[in-house]
Design a protein around this motif. Structure first.
Motif, PDB file in Angstrom:
ATOM      1  N   GLU A   1       5.259   8.215  -2.056  1.00 59.26           N
ATOM      2  CA  GLU A   1       4.683   7.555  -3.323  1.00 59.26           C
ATOM      3  C   GLU A   1       5.543   6.558  -3.720  1.00 59.26           C
ATOM      4  OE1 GLU A   1       6.425  11.395  -4.434  1.00 59.26           O
ATOM      5  OE2 GLU A   1       5.303  10.874  -2.843  1.00 59.26           O
ATOM      6  N   SER A   2       6.627   6.580  -3.627  1.00 59.94           N
ATOM      7  CA  SER A   2       7.718   5.503  -4.164  1.00 59.94           C
ATOM      8  C   SER A   2       7.753   4.303  -3.490  1.00 59.94           C
ATOM      9  CB  SER A   2       9.024   6.085  -4.327  1.00 59.94           C
ATOM     10  OG  SER A   2       9.061   7.068  -5.415  1.00 59.94           O
ATOM     11  N   PHE A   3       7.463   4.171  -2.115  1.00 55.47           N
ATOM     12  CA  PHE A   3       7.621   3.222  -1.402  1.00 55.47           C
ATOM     13  C   PHE A   3       6.140   2.488  -1.123  1.00 55.47           C
ATOM     14  CE2 PHE A   3       8.134   1.063   2.960  1.00 55.47           C
ATOM     15  CZ  PHE A   3       9.100   0.178   2.635  1.00 55.47           C
ATOM     16  N   MET A   4       5.973   1.363  -1.850  1.00 52.48           N
ATOM     17  CA  MET A   4       4.601   0.603  -1.948  1.00 52.48           C
ATOM     18  C   MET A   4       4.523  -0.560  -1.387  1.00 52.48           C
ATOM     19  SD  MET A   4       3.876   2.345  -5.645  1.00 52.48           S
ATOM     20  CE  MET A   4       5.688   2.585  -6.366  1.00 52.48           C
ATOM     21  N   ALA A   5       3.290  -1.082  -1.248  1.00 55.35           N
ATOM     22  CA  ALA A   5       2.838  -2.359  -0.662  1.00 55.35           C
ATOM     23  C   ALA A   5       1.699  -2.770  -1.658  1.00 55.35           C
ATOM     24  CB  ALA A   5       2.371  -2.557   0.772  1.00 55.35           C
ATOM     25  N   LEU A   6       1.648  -4.351  -1.528  1.00 56.46           N
ATOM     26  CA  LEU A   6       0.561  -4.996  -2.325  1.00 56.46           C
ATOM     27  C   LEU A   6      -0.065  -5.975  -1.416  1.00 56.46           C
ATOM     28  CD1 LEU A   6      -1.138  -5.633  -4.858  1.00 56.46           C
ATOM     29  CD2 LEU A   6       0.691  -6.942  -5.734  1.00 56.46           C
ATOM     30  N   GLU A   7      -1.216  -6.026  -1.166  1.00 58.77           N
ATOM     31  CA  GLU A   7      -2.028  -7.278  -0.410  1.00 58.77           C
ATOM     32  C   GLU A   7      -2.128  -8.380  -1.395  1.00 58.77           C
ATOM     33  OE1 GLU A   7      -4.346  -5.566   3.292  1.00 58.77           O
ATOM     34  OE2 GLU A   7      -5.265  -5.310   1.307  1.00 58.77           O
ATOM     35  N   LEU A   8      -1.644  -9.583  -1.291  1.00 61.03           N
ATOM     36  CA  LEU A   8      -1.723 -10.749  -2.030  1.00 61.03           C
ATOM     37  C   LEU A   8      -3.078 -11.238  -1.574  1.00 61.03           C
ATOM     38  CD1 LEU A   8       1.717 -12.131  -2.522  1.00 61.03           C
ATOM     39  CD2 LEU A   8       0.442 -10.813  -4.229  1.00 61.03           C
ATOM     40  N   LYS A   9      -3.511 -11.096  -0.376  1.00 63.64           N
ATOM     41  CA  LYS A   9      -4.760 -11.625   0.198  1.00 63.64           C
ATOM     42  C   LYS A   9      -5.273 -10.558   1.048  1.00 63.64           C
ATOM     43  CE  LYS A   9      -5.788 -14.840   4.457  1.00 63.64           C
ATOM     44  NZ  LYS A   9      -5.371 -15.257   5.494  1.00 63.64           N
ATOM     45  N   ASP A  10      -6.678 -10.103   0.469  1.00 64.33           N
ATOM     46  CA  ASP A  10      -7.359  -9.196   1.214  1.00 64.33           C
ATOM     47  C   ASP A  10      -7.324  -9.001   2.574  1.00 64.33           C
ATOM     48  OD1 ASP A  10      -8.184  -8.690  -1.511  1.00 64.33           O
ATOM     49  OD2 ASP A  10     -10.386  -9.341  -1.357  1.00 64.33           O
ATOM     50  N   GLY A  11      -7.006  -7.914   2.969  1.00 67.73           N
ATOM     51  CA  GLY A  11      -6.902  -7.722   4.288  1.00 67.73           C
ATOM     52  C   GLY A  11      -5.508  -8.031   5.058  1.00 67.73           C
ATOM     53  N   SER A  12      -4.828  -8.717   4.491  1.00 66.47           N
ATOM     54  CA  SER A  12      -3.378  -9.131   4.961  1.00 66.47           C
ATOM     55  C   SER A  12      -2.527  -8.292   5.551  1.00 66.47           C
ATOM     56  CB  SER A  12      -2.840 -10.018   3.868  1.00 66.47           C
ATOM     57  OG  SER A  12      -2.192  -9.126   2.853  1.00 66.47           O
ATOM     58  N   LEU A  13      -2.493  -6.770   5.017  1.00 64.09           N
ATOM     59  CA  LEU A  13      -1.746  -5.815   5.929  1.00 64.09           C
ATOM     60  C   LEU A  13      -2.698  -4.952   6.829  1.00 64.09           C
ATOM     61  CD1 LEU A  13       0.166  -4.552   2.859  1.00 64.09           C
ATOM     62  CD2 LEU A  13       1.008  -6.025   4.738  1.00 64.09           C
ATOM     63  N   ASP A  14      -3.813  -5.425   7.035  1.00 61.73           N
ATOM     64  CA  ASP A  14      -4.684  -4.565   8.172  1.00 61.73           C
ATOM     65  C   ASP A  14      -3.983  -4.852   9.530  1.00 61.73           C
ATOM     66  OD1 ASP A  14      -6.463  -3.797   6.306  1.00 61.73           O
ATOM     67  OD2 ASP A  14      -8.113  -5.076   6.914  1.00 61.73           O
ATOM     68  N   GLY A  15      -3.850  -3.663  10.203  1.00 63.09           N
ATOM     69  CA  GLY A  15      -3.226  -3.931  11.694  1.00 63.09           C
ATOM     70  C   GLY A  15      -1.955  -3.986  11.586  1.00 63.09           C
ATOM     71  N   ILE A  16      -1.124  -4.230  10.180  1.00 63.07           N
ATOM     72  CA  ILE A  16       0.562  -4.440  10.194  1.00 63.07           C
ATOM     73  C   ILE A  16       0.955  -2.864  10.110  1.00 63.07           C
ATOM     74  CG2 ILE A  16       2.477  -5.253   9.027  1.00 63.07           C
ATOM     75  CD1 ILE A  16       0.379  -7.563  10.199  1.00 63.07           C
ATOM     76  N   THR A  17       1.806  -2.720  11.235  1.00 61.34           N
ATOM     77  CA  THR A  17       2.684  -1.317  11.122  1.00 61.34           C
ATOM     78  C   THR A  17       3.952  -1.538  11.506  1.00 61.34           C
ATOM     79  OG1 THR A  17       2.234  -0.872  13.334  1.00 61.34           O
ATOM     80  CG2 THR A  17       0.564   0.121  11.746  1.00 61.34           C
ATOM     81  N   GLY A  18       4.677  -0.844  11.219  1.00 64.43           N
ATOM     82  CA  GLY A  18       6.272  -0.936  11.314  1.00 64.43           C
ATOM     83  C   GLY A  18       7.203  -0.465  10.254  1.00 64.43           C
ATOM     84  N   THR A  19       8.539  -0.797  10.717  1.00 65.20           N
ATOM     85  CA  THR A  19       9.417  -0.541   9.502  1.00 65.20           C
ATOM     86  C   THR A  19       9.927  -1.743   8.979  1.00 65.20           C
ATOM     87  OG1 THR A  19      10.077   1.222  11.018  1.00 65.20           O
ATOM     88  CG2 THR A  19      11.663   0.591   9.271  1.00 65.20           C
ATOM     89  N   VAL A  20      10.182  -1.650   7.684  1.00 59.14           N
ATOM     90  CA  VAL A  20      10.675  -2.566   6.977  1.00 59.14           C
ATOM     91  C   VAL A  20      12.064  -2.859   7.316  1.00 59.14           C
ATOM     92  CG1 VAL A  20      11.423  -3.494   4.474  1.00 59.14           C
ATOM     93  CG2 VAL A  20       9.046  -2.411   4.842  1.00 59.14           C
ATOM     94  N   VAL A  21      12.444  -4.337   7.426  1.00 66.64           N
ATOM     95  CA  VAL A  21      13.759  -4.547   7.736  1.00 66.64           C
ATOM     96  C   VAL A  21      14.144  -5.491   6.509  1.00 66.64           C
ATOM     97  CG1 VAL A  21      15.406  -6.240   9.176  1.00 66.64           C
ATOM     98  CG2 VAL A  21      13.361  -4.838  10.087  1.00 66.64           C
ATOM     99  N   TYR A  22      15.201  -4.753   5.739  1.00 61.65           N
ATOM    100  CA  TYR A  22      16.045  -5.381   4.395  1.00 61.65           C
ATOM    101  C   TYR A  22      16.872  -6.269   5.193  1.00 61.65           C
ATOM    102  CZ  TYR A  22      13.080  -2.525   1.258  1.00 61.65           C
ATOM    103  OH  TYR A  22      12.109  -1.843   0.643  1.00 61.65           O
TER     104      TYR A  22
END
Length: 176
Positions: free
Chosen positions: A149-170
């Motif tokens: 619940e502490s690791f979150m994402a926000l779409e700035l464009k509707d649907g922009s994260l649809d189909g996006i999976t994987g691990t964040v690379v900082y």
């Protein structure tokens, strides 16, 4: 209280870092080195000057926010996003809406610049008010162990994260 939000300039760096240091001085989930992270990120290839903002009251810097580029990687597939980290407000100015103003302005600029999403590791009771949801909703994982619940994402464009999976690379600066 008249709050001005503007892009940080080089002459602000020392003041901004002091704000960051003071803001995290008594933070429970902090290693108290956020001001050094900010300095390192400014010199990195993930730095986006337009997304490094300060909040001023009577020409005094009382808040700071930084968003930098990151990748979500799934095998060979890479997706660019932004990391919101850190957002800082001097303790005596906290709970007055300054952090919210910084976040909202940085998200607006991010969208205007064509970025499509933002990732944050933060307080699960605070960031949802801006539209952030657990990143796991999209199959996006963190490279380290943190509560879902502490690791979150926000779409700035509707649907922009649809189909996006994987691990964040900082960027490496987050780990130095």
């Amino acid at each position: 209280m008249n709050i001005t939000i503007r892009q940080e300039t080089e002459k602000d760096y020392e003041f901004s870092e002091t704000v960051v240091e003071k803001a995290f001085k008594n933070a429970e989930h902090s290693d108290h080195t956020e001001q050094f992270l900010v300095a390192k990120l400014r010199k990195s290839n993930v730095f986006v000057p337009e997304l490094c903002l300060v909040a001023e009251i009577n020409e005094e810097i009382v808040g700071h926010i930084m968003l930098t580029k990151l990748l979500v990687k799934d095998g060979e597939k890479k997706y660019e996003s932004l990391a919101l980290a850190p957002v800082s407000v001097l303790p005596e100015y906290q709970n007055k809406g300054i952090g919210s103003k910084l976040i909202l302005q940085s998200l607006k600029i991010s969208k205007e610049m064509g970025f499509e999403s933002v990732i944050v590791l933060g307080h699960d009771k605070y960031y949802p008010r801006f539209g952030f949801r657990p990143a796991s909703k999209w199959g996006i994982k963190t490279p380290f162990d943190v509560p879902d619940e502490s690791f979150m994402a926000l779409e700035l464009k509707d649907g922009s994260l649809d189909g996006i999976t994987g691990t964040v690379v900082y960027s490496k600066e987050f780990f130095e």
